[in-house]
Write an enzyme that holds these catalytic residues in place. Structure first.
Site, PDB file in Angstrom:
ATOM      1  N   ALA A   1     -11.838 -23.093  -5.029  1.00  0.00           N
ATOM      2  CA  ALA A   1     -10.459 -22.643  -4.900  1.00  0.00           C
ATOM      3  C   ALA A   1      -9.747 -22.874  -6.221  1.00  0.00           C
ATOM      4  CB  ALA A   1      -9.758 -23.409  -3.786  1.00  0.00           C
ATOM      5  N   LYS A   2      -8.505 -22.493  -6.245  1.00  0.00           N
ATOM      6  CA  LYS A   2      -7.728 -22.598  -7.470  1.00  0.00           C
ATOM      7  C   LYS A   2      -7.796 -23.991  -8.068  1.00  0.00           C
ATOM      8  CE  LYS A   2      -5.434 -18.532  -7.037  1.00  0.00           C
ATOM      9  NZ  LYS A   2      -5.682 -18.245  -5.626  1.00  0.00           N
TER      10      LYS A   2
END
Length: 471
Positions: free
Chosen positions: A249-250
């Site tokens: 994820a980010k």
RNA sequence: GGCCCGUUCGUCUAGUUGGCCCAGGACGCCGCCCUCUCAAGGCGGAAAUCAGCGGUUCGAAUCCGCUACGGGCUACCA
């Protein structure tokens, strides 16, 4: 596993709602490798049916990322938003065959329905209220302008079996399948419809996609069946995880693949790195070129378990690939990192840094003293000023008399100087290194002096003597 | 909650037709060598009771079952 008849055709189908991260790049790479391994075609499809989440520069970024890692698509990209009539016609076909039906339920009712299901701890699924509406009534209401979606009608019983190339045989009970939406009320298809229509129209032989799609695979199989089409083979790739074992994820590696380019990584290394995320050749070879990957890649060797991206390995790989680059090539790639230097200036410096670079981004720092002034003398290095001066003076005297400015010549003169001063060669070299560069860690001293040139070396050393005398 | 997937050194993995595996390679880590610094390179080392339990078998990381843990899906998002 039954091989599909006909040519191999695969596709990477991102939605332009963001950038290509490691996980997406891997899906694309595996598709590409599979296609090339089988002399098939690799296609790109832009899944832009979600107008709300569309991001302006996304498509261009995706293409740039794929191009950077060397994944070239063989046919013009298919853009789904350009084929709306096709999806609508396909939905109509399902409507008339009874495999799908119009649903006039409002979002509010659906929300309420789900809330009740939640309260009763039942699976949240469409309750099929509109499934029983007679076709004539359905047509009439649609004609009258009532808003509707088209839903796929799932079989009430039986099972649907998927023979996945990676996950193996997976069986789903049909009565657990939801009557999902195929055509939204805005006239756009959902993923499911567009997927089936496009993969059929593009004659896709193998669908290699993220395993997030595994749960809807039976619906997709049923959808192909409803159309009377031969379904493609499926291969669901496990997710790529971050160091915390959560899906990428980010917060960690889910950066744009292009950021690796901007951080000084070679596309060769990035490709090699992501190829090994969930796949291995089964041999001990760990450095692969693209052609070698194409040759070695088989879908059967893809792991069904998620892989954690180990960025330290990418660093190592990058160093390996840098070292394997011909000097001319490395010089070219270094050029953007050293805007102040001409290609002719960079080329002779390549051998000095080649074995020291893990990323291209480290080059400017390592070579800084070749361009512009050397760094100031570090305070701790000049604690003993007299000793420093003595060493520099001795070096200057010897170097001034050098008949030639070659490595052999400089080395012998410098070692002789150290002997004369009765200090360790290493200490003497370190003093000179600091004097010349202002640093303790640099490329090898003598070759650096040769590249710097006689005039420049002597000028810097004399300058240092002045500094030491003054300060 | 329901459906589905997964589980070998810290990490990527080899292993998958059961015995050659008291588990091999790589990254990282530690040590030594080489050496003008740093690297690179060479050599060596620590590191996995193969998630757990119970079966099947002369024999299981490899086959079966259960449990645990992790994850995915469960939208008029892909």
């Amino acid at each position: 596993m039954a091989e599909q008849a006909g040519p191999v055709r695969v596709r990477y189908a991102p939605s332009p709602t963001g950038v290509t991260h490691i996980g997406g790049a891997r899906t694309a790479l595996f598709n590409y490798l599979f296609a090339r391994h089988h002399q098939g075609a690799f296609l790109l499809r832009i899944e832009d049916t979600d107008r709300a989440r569309l991001q302006p520069g996304s498509e261009a970024q995706i293409k740039e990322g794929l191009t950077w890692i060397g994944l070239h698509w063989d046919e013009p990209p298919i853009v789904q938003s350009e084929h709306l009539p096709r999806y609508r016609a396909a939905a109509e076909q399902l409507l008339s065959s009874g495999a799908a039906y119009r649903c006039f339920c409002t979002p509010e009712r659906l929300e309420q329905m789900r809330a009740e299901q939640r309260a009763r701890k039942e699976p949240e699924r469409y309750d099929r209220r509109c499934a029983a509406i007679p076709p004539e009534e359905s047509d009439r209401r649609a004609l009258a302008g009532e808003r509707f979606v088209i839903r796929q009608r799932m079989p009430a019983q039986g099972t649907t079996t998927l023979h996945d190339l990676i996950m193996g045989t997976v069986e789903f009970r049909n009565d657990t399948l939801d009557d999902h939406v195929l055509l939204k009320s805005d006239g756009y298809p959902t993923y499911h419809l567009a997927f089936a229509v496009d993969d059929h129209d593009s004659r896709i032989s193998h669908v290699i996609r993220g395993d997030g799609w595994l749960p809807s695979a039976p619906k997709h199989l049923l959808l192909f069946q409803a159309f009377g089409w031969e379904p493609p083979a499926f291969a669901h790739l496990p997710l790529v995880h971050g160091p915390d074992h959560k899906p990428l994820a980010k917060r960690h590696g889910a950066r744009n693949i292009l950021e690796y380019r901007d951080a000084g990584y070679l596309p060769e290394a990035v490709v090699n790195f992501i190829a090994f995320l969930g796949w291995s050749p089964g041999t001990t070879q760990d450095l692969f070129t693209m052609p070698e990957l194409i040759d070695a890649f088989t879908i059967e060797r893809v792991q069904p378990s998620p892989a954690v991206a180990n960025l330290e390995r990418l660093d190592w790989l990058n160093g390996q690939f840098i070292r394997r680059l011909p000097d001319d090539d490395l010089a070219r790639r270094l050029s953007p990192w050293l805007p102040q230097a001409s290609p002719d200036q960079i080329r002779p410096l390549v051998p000095l840094v080649k074995e020291r670079l893990q990323t291209l981004a480290q080059a400017p720092d390592l070579l800084a003293f070749f361009f512009g002034e050397p760094a100031p003398l570090p305070a701790d290095a000049v604690k003993d000023r007299p000793a420093m001066r003595q060493r520099i003076e001795a070096a200057v005297r010897r170097l001034e008399e050098a008949p030639a400015w070659s490595e052999v010549e400089l080395e012998s003169r410098l070692r002789a100087t150290a002997d004369a001063l009765q200090i360790k060669h290493g200490d003497f070299f370190m003093a000179l290194r600091i004097a010349l560069t202002g640093r303790r860690v640099t490329p090898p001293l003598i070759p650096s002096m040769v590249q710097l040139g006689r005039d420049r070396v002597l000028a810097i050393l004399r300058q240092r003597l002045t500094e030491l005398a003054a300060g």
